[in-house]
Design an enzyme around this catalytic site. Structure first.
Site, PDB file in Angstrom:
ATOM      1  N   GLU A 152       0.931  -1.166   0.004  1.00 19.73           N
ATOM      2  CA  GLU A 152      -0.032  -0.025  -0.005  1.00 19.73           C
ATOM      3  C   GLU A 152       0.985   1.218  -0.116  1.00 19.73           C
ATOM      4  OE1 GLU A 152      -3.766  -1.631   2.217  1.00 19.73           O
ATOM      5  OE2 GLU A 152      -2.312  -0.904   3.662  1.00 19.73           O
ATOM      6  N   ASP A 168      -5.258  -8.133   6.011  1.00 18.44           N
ATOM      7  CA  ASP A 168      -6.205  -8.911   5.501  1.00 18.44           C
ATOM      8  C   ASP A 168      -5.722 -10.403   5.379  1.00 18.44           C
ATOM      9  OD1 ASP A 168      -8.608  -7.831   4.552  1.00 18.44           O
ATOM     10  OD2 ASP A 168      -7.307  -6.298   4.205  1.00 18.44           O
TER      11      ASP A 168
END
Length: 399
Positions: A152, A168
């Site tokens: 990210e 996640d």
């Protein structure tokens, strides 16, 4: 985007606040001049794997708020309209490097993700509400049997923030880095030697259903371990897995006070939590109730959402971030003054986030984004620079 996936939004908002910018963003002429519209990102494949690699740069264009993808030159392409049922997204893949090789692409001013997959392209679809991202906790997700992961990043006028994430899932290993204007490079996210298999072996040895988080392909390939919130969602972990610790916290603070000092640079801003029945009320120095939390469940704890929702404000959000970190790290019983930022005291209770515990134990620098607010106390795997010359993602060996 699922509420559990918080690092991009939560981190971006916190970082903007830290540098004195609004979410929509203004910046000084100096910062604006320092950061070009795109910067190079070099992806190096040290995985030892022979499959082809596919790269995707997906996110939100910061100047317009549009969602889309960037090609290898850093050119932004907005997503077309989706449908119901979802329609196939344009092929946004970029050919990645072969084992032992590197490729360099350019990344634009985005808040988004760089996905990489081994052996097979990822499947993305579009609904009327935007992009459908992989959700491999769903057995019918078309990406369920693909080995992939993502980093990210946010690149804006104030600089670059890029992190590795396990919020996640824990999957294909990689590290991230940034080259600064003085020529030095900072990196994070790398596992210890043997850390990839070490994590999965440790998770298999943890009683209580934690081994059920591991997903394996029919050919025997270990694909990933789901984060525990997704494990609860799929039934891999029991919903009661954190109840004993949560009950003890509620009992303790029914007769004593939990003090939260959410801002490290504002020691005078403190809130005081006491439990009454099923509710923990927080008061300010004047004794006025500023926010209240219902007794959370494991899903709320692992996801840092629902009963521990953290809005982007200056009171409830910062208190919730602190509570979330304390629950996941199991520090709320040992320290009534939160946040507790010393890693030596983390995960010491028998009831804790063992997924996060085992990830941090295998990281070379101890840092990871194993739950949404793992940045409390700066334990996240993040690198940042206000004048980035280049970014890096290194696909690391699978032991």
């Amino acid at each position: 985007m699922h509420a559990r996936r918080k690092p991009i939004a939560a981190l971006f908002a916190a970082l903007l606040t830290a540098v004195g910018l609004s979410v929509l963003g203004t910046t000084s002429p100096r910062a604006e001049a320092a950061v070009p519209s795109t910067i190079p990102l070099t992806i190096t494949n040290n995985s030892g794997r022979g499959e082809p690699v596919y790269i995707y740069d997906l996110g939100t264009e910061l100047s317009t708020g549009r969602q889309g993808w960037a090609d290898a030159n850093g050119t932004f392409h907005p997503w077309p309209a989706g449908g119901n049922p979802p329609t196939p997204a344009p092929d946004a893949s970029i050919t990645g490097p072969a084992n032992g090789k590197s490729v360099t692409i350019r990344i634009p001013k985005f808040s988004g993700r760089v996905y990489f997959s081994y052996g097979q392209k990822l499947v993305f679809k579009l609904t009327t509400g935007g992009l459908v991202q992989p959700a491999v906790q769903n057995p019918s997700d078309p990406n369920r049997n693909i080995l992939f992961n993502w980093s990210e990043y946010t690149l804006n006028d104030a600089g670059l923030w890029i992190n590795s994430t396990q919020v996640d899932m824990f999957s294909a290993p990689y590290a991230v880095g940034v080259k600064r204007s003085d020529g030095t490079t900072s990196s994070t996210g790398r596992l210890k030697p043997g850390g990839y298999n070490g994590f999965f072996n440790a998770l298999r040895g943890q009683p209580g259903g934690w081994a059920n988080l591991i997903q394996t392909r029919s050919d025997g390939t270990v694909l990933r371990a789901l984060a525990p919130g997704h494990g609860i969602e799929t039934g891999a972990l029991p919903r009661t897995v954190m109840d004993d610790y949560i009950n003890r916290v509620w009992q303790k603070y029914s007769t004593s006070t939990l003090t939260v000092t959410p801002f490290g640079d504002q020691p005078g801003t403190r809130y005081f939590g006491r439990v009454s029945g099923n509710v923990m009320n927080f008061t300010n120095a004047s004794g006025a109730v500023v926010t209240s939390f219902q007794k959370p469940d494991a899903d709320s704890v692992f996801g840092c959402y629902r009963l521990l929702d953290a809005p982007n404000d200056l009171v409830r959000g910062p208190i919730s971030r602190t509570l979330c970190a304390g629950f996941n790290r199991s520090t709320l019983l040992t320290n009534p003054n939160q946040p507790d930022t010393s890693a030596a005291g983390f995960y010491q209770d028998a009831v804790t986030n063992h997924y996060a515990r085992k990830i941090h134990a295998q990281m070379a620098d101890g840092k990871a984004y194993a739950f949404a607010f793992d940045d409390v106390g700066h334990h996240e795997s993040l690198v940042n620079d206000g004048n980035p010359q280049q970014a890096y993602i290194t696909l690391d060996p699978f032991d």
